[in-house]
Motif scaffolding. Structure first.
Motif, PDB file in Angstrom:
ATOM      1  N   GLU A   1       0.808  -1.217   0.000  1.00 54.75           N
ATOM      2  CA  GLU A   1       0.000   0.000   0.000  1.00 54.75           C
ATOM      3  C   GLU A   1       0.847   1.276   0.000  1.00 54.75           C
ATOM      4  OE1 GLU A   1      -3.641   1.956  -0.197  1.00 54.75           O
ATOM      5  OE2 GLU A   1      -3.069  -0.107  -0.613  1.00 54.75           O
ATOM      6  N   ILE A   2       2.105   1.177   0.397  1.00 50.21           N
ATOM      7  CA  ILE A   2       2.974   2.358   0.414  1.00 50.21           C
ATOM      8  C   ILE A   2       3.140   2.855  -1.025  1.00 50.21           C
ATOM      9  CG2 ILE A   2       5.271   3.262   0.966  1.00 50.21           C
ATOM     10  CD1 ILE A   2       3.657   2.433   3.449  1.00 50.21           C
TER      11      ILE A   2
ATOM     12  N   ASP B   1       0.802   3.415  -3.087  1.00 50.30           N
ATOM     13  CA  ASP B   1      -0.303   2.941  -3.922  1.00 50.30           C
ATOM     14  C   ASP B   1      -1.288   4.082  -4.162  1.00 50.30           C
ATOM     15  OD1 ASP B   1      -1.626   0.337  -4.960  1.00 50.30           O
ATOM     16  OD2 ASP B   1      -3.235   1.252  -3.794  1.00 50.30           O
TER      17      ASP B   1
ATOM     18  N   THR C   1      -4.383   4.266  -3.570  1.00 50.17           N
ATOM     19  CA  THR C   1      -5.296   4.539  -2.465  1.00 50.17           C
ATOM     20  C   THR C   1      -4.588   5.308  -1.347  1.00 50.17           C
ATOM     21  OG1 THR C   1      -4.950   2.250  -1.748  1.00 50.17           O
ATOM     22  CG2 THR C   1      -7.014   2.751  -2.885  1.00 50.17           C
ATOM     23  N   GLN C   2      -3.285   5.111  -1.190  1.00 47.18           N
ATOM     24  CA  GLN C   2      -2.565   5.923  -0.215  1.00 47.18           C
ATOM     25  C   GLN C   2      -2.484   7.369  -0.708  1.00 47.18           C
ATOM     26  OE1 GLN C   2       1.699   5.534   0.672  1.00 47.18           O
ATOM     27  NE2 GLN C   2       1.089   5.327   2.818  1.00 47.18           N
TER      28      GLN C   2
ATOM     29  N   ALA D   1      -5.674   8.884   0.080  1.00 49.63           N
ATOM     30  CA  ALA D   1      -5.748   9.254   1.499  1.00 49.63           C
ATOM     31  C   ALA D   1      -5.088  10.611   1.736  1.00 49.63           C
ATOM     32  CB  ALA D   1      -5.098   8.181   2.363  1.00 49.63           C
TER      33      ALA D   1
ATOM     34  N   MET E   1      -3.999  -2.236   5.243  1.00 52.50           N
ATOM     35  CA  MET E   1      -4.454  -0.975   4.621  1.00 52.50           C
ATOM     36  C   MET E   1      -4.472   0.154   5.648  1.00 52.50           C
ATOM     37  SD  MET E   1      -5.406  -1.014   1.328  1.00 52.50           S
ATOM     38  CE  MET E   1      -6.781   0.096   1.125  1.00 52.50           C
TER      39      MET E   1
ATOM     40  N   ALA F   1      -0.968   1.443   6.606  1.00 52.74           N
ATOM     41  CA  ALA F   1      -0.374   2.311   5.583  1.00 52.74           C
ATOM     42  C   ALA F   1      -1.116   3.629   5.431  1.00 52.74           C
ATOM     43  CB  ALA F   1      -0.343   1.582   4.239  1.00 52.74           C
ATOM     44  N   ASN F   2      -2.440   3.615   5.583  1.00 55.72           N
ATOM     45  CA  ASN F   2      -3.224   4.798   5.247  1.00 55.72           C
ATOM     46  C   ASN F   2      -3.535   5.732   6.413  1.00 55.72           C
ATOM     47  OD1 ASN F   2      -3.556   4.579   2.390  1.00 55.72           O
ATOM     48  ND2 ASN F   2      -4.750   2.741   2.802  1.00 55.72           N
TER      49      ASN F   2
ATOM     50  N   ALA G   1      -0.972   8.310   6.641  1.00 55.61           N
ATOM     51  CA  ALA G   1      -1.116   9.223   5.501  1.00 55.61           C
ATOM     52  C   ALA G   1      -2.181  10.268   5.784  1.00 55.61           C
ATOM     53  CB  ALA G   1      -1.464   8.443   4.232  1.00 55.61           C
TER      54      ALA G   1
ATOM     55  N   SER H   1       5.081  11.878   3.388  1.00 59.12           N
ATOM     56  CA  SER H   1       5.002  11.380   2.011  1.00 59.12           C
ATOM     57  C   SER H   1       6.370  11.256   1.345  1.00 59.12           C
ATOM     58  CB  SER H   1       4.082  12.262   1.167  1.00 59.12           C
ATOM     59  OG  SER H   1       4.611  13.551   1.030  1.00 59.12           O
TER      60      SER H   1
END
Length: 189
Positions: A15-16, A18, A20-21, A24, A143, A146-147, A150, A158
């Motif tokens: 997820e890093i 990604d 979706t991150q 976020a 998830m 990771a998120n 964020a 980031s």
């Protein structure tokens, strides 16, 4: 327990960086309301990964064990290669603001996860471990690991994460899972 730990670790690494991150980060910058964003991510991920996990749990009933091992082995190796390809983020994924923070996050994350690496990984992991609950809990936890940072820390973290290295580690784990599954298919173990 192995299914939970492997699922959590792989998805947290995958997820890093990604899309979706990145989503976020954008939602956090746009709305500046972490709690509804985090809850939206959680609900969307649980729903999405429960569907993926159900599909993965269903697969072993469709194939004999050797055939499934070949499918999973090849699939994990393909996932390893896919991990090395950077994601592209589409700003339209975050353009649902008329629904409020929670619903916008829920819808954006659910849609962004469709066909994403982590959703496909959830299918494969559920088929591999044949442990629906542990895999869905693990991938959802990954998830969130990771998120949530964020959302909470935003731009401050980031640039501090070596995304290519993290993706290489995740790719290596997928490759090892692929080799193990192929070894089982061939009869090595």
């Amino acid at each position: 327990m192995e299914a939970l730990l492997v699922s959590t670790g792989i998805v947290a690494l995958a997820e890093i960086g990604d899309k979706t991150q990145l989503l976020a980060f954008i939602l956090a910058a746009r709305f500046r309301r972490p709690l509804p964003i985090i809850l939206g991510i959680l609900v969307a991920t649980l729903a999405n990964h429960a569907l993926a996990g159900a599909l993965g749990a269903w697969l072993p009933g469709l194939f004999e064990p050797t055939t499934l091992a070949w499918i999973l082995g090849i699939g994990f190796i393909l996932m390893a290669g896919w991990m090395l390809i950077p994601d592209q983020f589409d700003e339209e994924d975050a353009q649902l603001a008329r629904f409020g923070v929670f619903t916008t996050t829920l819808l954006a994350f659910f849609v962004a996860e469709m066909g994403d690496k982590t959703q496909i990984a959830t299918v494969a992991l559920a088929a591999q471990f044949q442990s629906f609950a542990q895999v869905v809990i693990g991938t959802t936890l990954g998830m969130m690991i990771a998120n949530v940072p964020a959302v909470v820390l935003g731009d401050r973290i980031s640039g501090a994460i070596p995304v290519r290295l993290v993706h290489a580690i995740a790719a290596l784990i997928f490759a090892v899972l692929g080799v193990l599954a192929l070894g089982r298919a061939i009869g090595w173990w």
